[in-house]
Design a protein around this motif. Structure first.
Motif, PDB file in Angstrom:
ATOM      1  N   VAL A  46     -15.973   2.273  44.371  1.00  0.00           N
ATOM      2  CA  VAL A  46     -15.557   3.478  43.656  1.00  0.00           C
ATOM      3  C   VAL A  46     -15.752   3.299  42.151  1.00  0.00           C
ATOM      4  N   ILE A  47     -15.368   2.149  41.629  1.00  0.00           N
ATOM      5  CA  ILE A  47     -15.528   1.884  40.193  1.00  0.00           C
ATOM      6  C   ILE A  47     -17.007   1.860  39.816  1.00  0.00           C
ATOM      7  N   SER A  48     -17.838   1.235  40.654  1.00  0.00           N
ATOM      8  CA  SER A  48     -19.275   1.164  40.383  1.00  0.00           C
ATOM      9  C   SER A  48     -19.884   2.560  40.351  1.00  0.00           C
ATOM     10  N   PHE A  49     -19.513   3.395  41.309  1.00  0.00           N
ATOM     11  CA  PHE A  49     -20.028   4.769  41.345  1.00  0.00           C
ATOM     12  C   PHE A  49     -19.592   5.546  40.112  1.00  0.00           C
ATOM     13  N   PHE A  50     -18.343   5.367  39.708  1.00  0.00           N
ATOM     14  CA  PHE A  50     -17.822   6.029  38.509  1.00  0.00           C
ATOM     15  C   PHE A  50     -18.603   5.592  37.273  1.00  0.00           C
ATOM     16  N   CYS A  51     -18.902   4.296  37.179  1.00  0.00           N
ATOM     17  CA  CYS A  51     -19.652   3.788  36.027  1.00  0.00           C
ATOM     18  C   CYS A  51     -21.043   4.398  35.955  1.00  0.00           C
ATOM     19  N   LYS A  52     -21.714   4.480  37.124  1.00  0.00           N
ATOM     20  CA  LYS A  52     -23.092   4.966  37.131  1.00  0.00           C
ATOM     21  C   LYS A  52     -23.185   6.472  36.924  1.00  0.00           C
ATOM     22  N   VAL A  53     -22.302   7.228  37.558  1.00  0.00           N
ATOM     23  CA  VAL A  53     -22.418   8.687  37.551  1.00  0.00           C
ATOM     24  C   VAL A  53     -21.679   9.326  36.376  1.00  0.00           C
ATOM     25  N   VAL A  54     -20.464   8.876  36.112  1.00  0.00           N
ATOM     26  CA  VAL A  54     -19.644   9.496  35.070  1.00  0.00           C
ATOM     27  C   VAL A  54     -19.910   8.883  33.705  1.00  0.00           C
ATOM     28  N   LEU A  55     -19.936   7.557  33.640  1.00  0.00           N
ATOM     29  CA  LEU A  55     -20.111   6.885  32.361  1.00  0.00           C
ATOM     30  C   LEU A  55     -21.574   6.614  32.026  1.00  0.00           C
ATOM     31  N   SER A  56     -22.450   6.814  33.017  1.00  0.00           N
ATOM     32  CA  SER A  56     -23.890   6.547  32.833  1.00  0.00           C
ATOM     33  C   SER A  56     -24.137   5.123  32.330  1.00  0.00           C
ATOM     34  N   SER A  57     -23.395   4.196  32.883  1.00  0.00           N
ATOM     35  CA  SER A  57     -23.531   2.791  32.510  1.00  0.00           C
ATOM     36  C   SER A  57     -23.794   1.968  33.758  1.00  0.00           C
ATOM     37  N   THR A  58     -24.212   0.744  33.566  1.00  0.00           N
ATOM     38  CA  THR A  58     -24.493  -0.133  34.697  1.00  0.00           C
ATOM     39  C   THR A  58     -23.200  -0.772  35.212  1.00  0.00           C
TER      40      THR A  58
END
Length: 222
Positions: A46-58
């Motif tokens: 969930v955290i990884s998905f949030f980073c990629k989609v919401v924060l646009s970070s790796t």
């Protein structure tokens, strides 16, 4: 792979996790570390998905931290199951060794914001060996109906998943600087392999025996 498809495949971890939560009060305490790992895996995805989609970070920081947690929990799981409990010195050596390797790779020679391969590949190899050893022990002990045994199914899942993890790490290393079609296909299949092993874990969690009426959990380090 599309981020949403990748995320949905990763959420197959909810299958064994929900079964484990529903049956938690009835399950043998010796399997609780694995149930904790399922919760950690879900949180990490969930955290990884949030980073990629919401924060646009790796999500490399999350992935690297989860790898360390996964390694330590599974080493503890094998300790509880007996092999590393009988070889306590080896258990502490492995915990110390992989903890040191993680720090050296992520802090000294590289950055925690980067995907680091050596730690992942090395602990995956050791967990495959521990799983094979556990299965051999069960066969020697004459365990009946292995495919209805939760411990056997979990070890089979570990072998499948971590062998593919080693192959994935090799493919990532090969394709890091140059495009290699075969390596890319291997990397793209990882999420499907992860989903497959989650289904195996779901069956295994259903087969976890009921808890014993003793204080076994308190004797893990006796």
């Amino acid at each position: 792979m599309n981020n949403l498809v990748e995320f949905l495949l990763s959420q197959t971890v909810l299958i064994p996790l929900i079964i484990g939560v529903v049956r938690f009060g009835k399950t043998d305490e010796s399997y609780h570390p694995f149930l904790l790992l399922l919760l950690m895996a879900f949180t990490s995805e969930v955290i990884s998905f949030f980073c990629k989609v919401v924060l646009s970070s790796t999500p490399e920081i999350t992935i690297n931290l989860y790898s360390l947690i996964e390694c330590m929990i599974l080493l503890f799981q094998f300790h509880i199951w007996g092999f590393l409990k009988d070889k306590r010195a080896l258990f502490y050596v492995l915990v110390s060794f992989f903890g040191l390797i993680w720090i050296v790779e992520n802090v000294v020679f590289s950055k925690i914001e980067e995907f680091n391969l050596f730690f992942n590949a090395s602990y995956s190899f050791v967990l495959v060996l521990l799983s094979i050893n556990q299965i051999n022990h069960m066969i020697i002990q004459g365990t009946q109906q292995l495919f209805k045994n939760a411990k056997f199914l979990l070890c089979m899942g570990f072998i499948i998943y971590f062998l593919y993890e080693i192959i994935y790490d090799g493919a990532y290393f090969v394709s890091h600087d140059t495009y290699v079609a075969a390596a890319t296909k291997i990397m793209n299949m990882f999420n499907y392999m992860n989903a497959f092993t989650n289904l195996i874990y779901g069956v295994a969690v259903l087969l976890i025996p009921k808890k014993k009426n003793d204080l076994y959990f308190n004797r893990y380090f006796e």
